[in-house]
Design a protein around this motif. Structure first.
Motif, PDB file in Angstrom:
ATOM      1  N   ALA A  63      40.326 104.757  30.691  1.00  0.00           N
ATOM      2  CA  ALA A  63      39.277 105.625  30.258  1.00  0.00           C
ATOM      3  C   ALA A  63      38.940 106.584  31.299  1.00  0.00           C
ATOM      4  O   ALA A  63      38.622 107.788  31.067  1.00  0.00           O
ATOM      5  N   SER A  64      39.315 106.322  32.604  1.00  0.00           N
ATOM      6  CA  SER A  64      38.941 107.271  33.690  1.00  0.00           C
ATOM      7  C   SER A  64      39.915 108.214  33.914  1.00  0.00           C
ATOM      8  O   SER A  64      40.119 109.134  34.735  1.00  0.00           O
ATOM      9  N   GLY A  65      41.376 108.206  32.988  1.00  0.00           N
ATOM     10  CA  GLY A  65      42.337 109.023  33.102  1.00  0.00           C
ATOM     11  C   GLY A  65      43.290 108.625  34.398  1.00  0.00           C
ATOM     12  O   GLY A  65      44.171 109.129  34.696  1.00  0.00           O
ATOM     13  N   VAL A  66      43.215 107.402  34.731  1.00  0.00           N
ATOM     14  CA  VAL A  66      44.156 106.853  35.901  1.00  0.00           C
ATOM     15  C   VAL A  66      45.075 105.963  35.262  1.00  0.00           C
ATOM     16  O   VAL A  66      44.963 105.185  34.071  1.00  0.00           O
ATOM     17  N   VAL A  67      46.415 105.976  35.634  1.00  0.00           N
ATOM     18  CA  VAL A  67      47.503 105.213  34.892  1.00  0.00           C
ATOM     19  C   VAL A  67      47.326 103.719  35.029  1.00  0.00           C
ATOM     20  O   VAL A  67      47.097 103.287  36.436  1.00  0.00           O
ATOM     21  N   HIS A  68      47.378 103.020  34.143  1.00  0.00           N
ATOM     22  CA  HIS A  68      46.883 101.726  34.075  1.00  0.00           C
ATOM     23  C   HIS A  68      48.202 100.709  34.798  1.00  0.00           C
ATOM     24  O   HIS A  68      49.508 101.170  34.739  1.00  0.00           O
ATOM     25  N   PHE A  69      47.620 100.072  35.727  1.00  0.00           N
ATOM     26  CA  PHE A  69      48.633  99.253  36.526  1.00  0.00           C
ATOM     27  C   PHE A  69      49.899  98.653  35.789  1.00  0.00           C
ATOM     28  O   PHE A  69      50.971  98.503  36.339  1.00  0.00           O
ATOM     29  N   ALA A  70      49.717  98.286  34.529  1.00  0.00           N
ATOM     30  CA  ALA A  70      50.798  97.388  33.887  1.00  0.00           C
ATOM     31  C   ALA A  70      51.687  98.666  33.246  1.00  0.00           C
ATOM     32  O   ALA A  70      52.748  97.967  32.831  1.00  0.00           O
ATOM     33  N   ARG A  71      51.463  99.972  33.507  1.00  0.00           N
ATOM     34  CA  ARG A  71      52.640 100.683  32.829  1.00  0.00           C
ATOM     35  C   ARG A  71      53.767 101.078  34.145  1.00  0.00           C
ATOM     36  O   ARG A  71      54.838 101.145  33.830  1.00  0.00           O
ATOM     37  N   TYR A  72      53.460 100.975  35.338  1.00  0.00           N
ATOM     38  CA  TYR A  72      54.286 101.211  36.299  1.00  0.00           C
ATOM     39  C   TYR A  72      55.561 100.207  35.959  1.00  0.00           C
ATOM     40  O   TYR A  72      56.817 100.571  36.242  1.00  0.00           O
ATOM     41  N   PRO A  73      55.478  98.985  36.113  1.00  0.00           N
ATOM     42  CA  PRO A  73      56.769  98.127  35.712  1.00  0.00           C
ATOM     43  C   PRO A  73      57.523  98.482  34.440  1.00  0.00           C
ATOM     44  O   PRO A  73      58.655  98.645  34.502  1.00  0.00           O
ATOM     45  N   SER A  74      56.690  98.970  33.559  1.00  0.00           N
ATOM     46  CA  SER A  74      57.242  99.443  32.178  1.00  0.00           C
ATOM     47  C   SER A  74      58.072 100.572  32.379  1.00  0.00           C
ATOM     48  O   SER A  74      59.130 100.806  31.935  1.00  0.00           O
ATOM     49  N   LEU A  75      57.484 101.724  33.167  1.00  0.00           N
ATOM     50  CA  LEU A  75      58.354 102.884  33.575  1.00  0.00           C
ATOM     51  C   LEU A  75      59.465 102.649  34.475  1.00  0.00           C
ATOM     52  O   LEU A  75      60.633 103.187  34.157  1.00  0.00           O
ATOM     53  N   MET A  76      59.541 101.587  35.344  1.00  0.00           N
ATOM     54  CA  MET A  76      60.552 101.350  35.910  1.00  0.00           C
ATOM     55  C   MET A  76      61.733 100.573  35.042  1.00  0.00           C
ATOM     56  O   MET A  76      62.954 100.752  35.226  1.00  0.00           O
ATOM     57  N   VAL A  98      55.774  93.666  42.044  1.00  0.00           N
ATOM     58  CA  VAL A  98      55.436  95.275  42.149  1.00  0.00           C
ATOM     59  C   VAL A  98      54.353  95.282  43.302  1.00  0.00           C
ATOM     60  O   VAL A  98      53.435  94.490  43.340  1.00  0.00           O
ATOM     61  N   LYS A  99      54.413  96.398  43.907  1.00  0.00           N
ATOM     62  CA  LYS A  99      53.412  97.011  45.003  1.00  0.00           C
ATOM     63  C   LYS A  99      52.966  98.136  44.492  1.00  0.00           C
ATOM     64  O   LYS A  99      53.846  99.177  43.949  1.00  0.00           O
ATOM     65  N   TYR A 100      51.675  98.515  44.803  1.00  0.00           N
ATOM     66  CA  TYR A 100      50.932  99.708  44.453  1.00  0.00           C
ATOM     67  C   TYR A 100      50.275 100.485  45.570  1.00  0.00           C
ATOM     68  O   TYR A 100      49.952  99.881  46.346  1.00  0.00           O
ATOM     69  N   PHE A 101      50.646 101.846  45.664  1.00  0.00           N
ATOM     70  CA  PHE A 101      50.591 102.423  46.825  1.00  0.00           C
ATOM     71  C   PHE A 101      49.348 103.495  46.465  1.00  0.00           C
ATOM     72  O   PHE A 101      48.612 103.912  47.369  1.00  0.00           O
ATOM     73  N   ALA A 102      49.329 104.245  45.311  1.00  0.00           N
ATOM     74  CA  ALA A 102      48.493 105.375  45.051  1.00  0.00           C
ATOM     75  C   ALA A 102      48.350 105.558  43.549  1.00  0.00           C
ATOM     76  O   ALA A 102      49.451 105.184  43.152  1.00  0.00           O
ATOM     77  N   PRO A 103      47.279 105.998  43.037  1.00  0.00           N
ATOM     78  CA  PRO A 103      47.092 106.074  41.636  1.00  0.00           C
ATOM     79  C   PRO A 103      47.744 107.379  41.090  1.00  0.00           C
ATOM     80  O   PRO A 103      48.264 108.451  41.890  1.00  0.00           O
ATOM     81  N   SER A 104      47.983 107.390  40.032  1.00  0.00           N
ATOM     82  CA  SER A 104      48.642 108.647  39.445  1.00  0.00           C
ATOM     83  C   SER A 104      47.613 108.936  38.133  1.00  0.00           C
ATOM     84  O   SER A 104      46.939 107.958  37.672  1.00  0.00           O
ATOM     85  N   HIS A 105      47.701 110.068  37.519  1.00  0.00           N
ATOM     86  CA  HIS A 105      46.687 110.529  36.676  1.00  0.00           C
ATOM     87  C   HIS A 105      47.234 111.125  35.545  1.00  0.00           C
ATOM     88  O   HIS A 105      48.549 111.732  35.552  1.00  0.00           O
ATOM     89  N   PHE A 106      46.568 111.430  34.488  1.00  0.00           N
ATOM     90  CA  PHE A 106      46.801 111.963  33.126  1.00  0.00           C
ATOM     91  C   PHE A 106      47.468 113.456  33.616  1.00  0.00           C
ATOM     92  O   PHE A 106      47.028 114.186  34.397  1.00  0.00           O
ATOM     93  N   LEU A 107      48.760 113.669  33.017  1.00  0.00           N
ATOM     94  CA  LEU A 107      49.532 115.053  33.061  1.00  0.00           C
ATOM     95  C   LEU A 107      50.278 115.038  34.473  1.00  0.00           C
ATOM     96  O   LEU A 107      50.945 116.059  34.663  1.00  0.00           O
ATOM     97  N   ASP A 108      50.297 114.077  35.318  1.00  0.00           N
ATOM     98  CA  ASP A 108      51.148 114.163  36.475  1.00  0.00           C
ATOM     99  C   ASP A 108      52.488 113.877  35.921  1.00  0.00           C
ATOM    100  O   ASP A 108      52.840 113.370  35.029  1.00  0.00           O
ATOM    101  N   CYS A 109      53.291 114.517  36.807  1.00  0.00           N
ATOM    102  CA  CYS A 109      54.944 114.380  36.586  1.00  0.00           C
ATOM    103  C   CYS A 109      55.550 113.415  37.548  1.00  0.00           C
ATOM    104  O   CYS A 109      54.903 113.454  38.774  1.00  0.00           O
ATOM    105  N   LEU A 110      56.129 112.419  36.830  1.00  0.00           N
ATOM    106  CA  LEU A 110      56.659 111.220  37.781  1.00  0.00           C
ATOM    107  C   LEU A 110      58.126 111.469  37.596  1.00  0.00           C
ATOM    108  O   LEU A 110      58.637 111.631  36.941  1.00  0.00           O
ATOM    109  N   SER A 111      58.429 110.949  38.726  1.00  0.00           N
ATOM    110  CA  SER A 111      60.194 110.707  39.158  1.00  0.00           C
ATOM    111  C   SER A 111      60.314 109.061  39.192  1.00  0.00           C
ATOM    112  O   SER A 111      59.542 108.508  40.216  1.00  0.00           O
ATOM    113  N   ILE A 112      61.054 108.518  38.308  1.00  0.00           N
ATOM    114  CA  ILE A 112      61.303 107.060  38.504  1.00  0.00           C
ATOM    115  C   ILE A 112      62.736 106.855  38.879  1.00  0.00           C
ATOM    116  O   ILE A 112      63.551 107.363  38.246  1.00  0.00           O
TER     117      ILE A 112
END
Length: 150
Positions: free
Chosen positions: A23-36, A68-82
């Motif tokens: 709801a705050s526009g931050v990528v949910h932690f569970a999305r990172y493993p899915s992206l990888m 999985v280790k988390y280092f920094a948040p990502s937000h709505f409309l950020d461009c990601l490279s996996i």
């Protein structure tokens, strides 16, 4: 020369969508493993050792463990490279490391998360573990060696 001729793994680009965030526009932690995992599967498909290729020879790919280790948040409309790389190949398992970066303008990309996936191959019908086919072991080792030489 195509990517499959060289034996390397390529990065996947993605823009963060609304569905990826809380709801705050931050990528949910569970999305990172899915992206990888998506980047891993795309790369395996490109090397003719993805889910459909394995299924055609009566095999299935299973995830045995994810760290999985988390280092920094990502937000709505950020461009990601996996990015993914083969860490280790054993007789019946292989390990792939994934990295999610926020693509930054005019500075180095920011590491957001990293993870290690442990995969095993099973017989499709029985679900029993089996050794990696020789062709898959060799291709994975080629990818691993190519990454090490860069």
């Amino acid at each position: 020369m195509s990517i499959t001729d060289r034996g390397y793994l390529f990065p996947i680009q993605k823009r963060v969508e609304h569905i990826d965030t809380d709801a705050s526009g931050v990528v949910h932690f569970a999305r990172y493993p899915s992206l990888m995992e998506s980047a891993i599967l795309e790369n395996l498909d490109a090397h003719a050792m993805g889910l459909h290729a394995l299924e055609r020879v009566g095999l299935s790919l299973v995830v045995v463990e994810v760290q999985v280790k988390y280092f920094a948040p990502s937000h709505f409309l950020d461009c990601l490279s996996i990015e993914v790389k083969v860490k280790r190949v054993q007789a019946a398992r292989f390990f792939i490391e994934g990295f999610v970066y926020r693509v930054e303008q005019d500075k180095a990309n920011t590491l957001l998360a990293s993870g290690i996936f442990t995969f095993a191959v099973t017989q499709l019908q029985e679900g029993t573990p089996c050794a990696l086919p020789k062709s898959i072991r060799e291709t994975l080792k080629e990818c691993m060696n190519d990454a090490c030489s860069k």
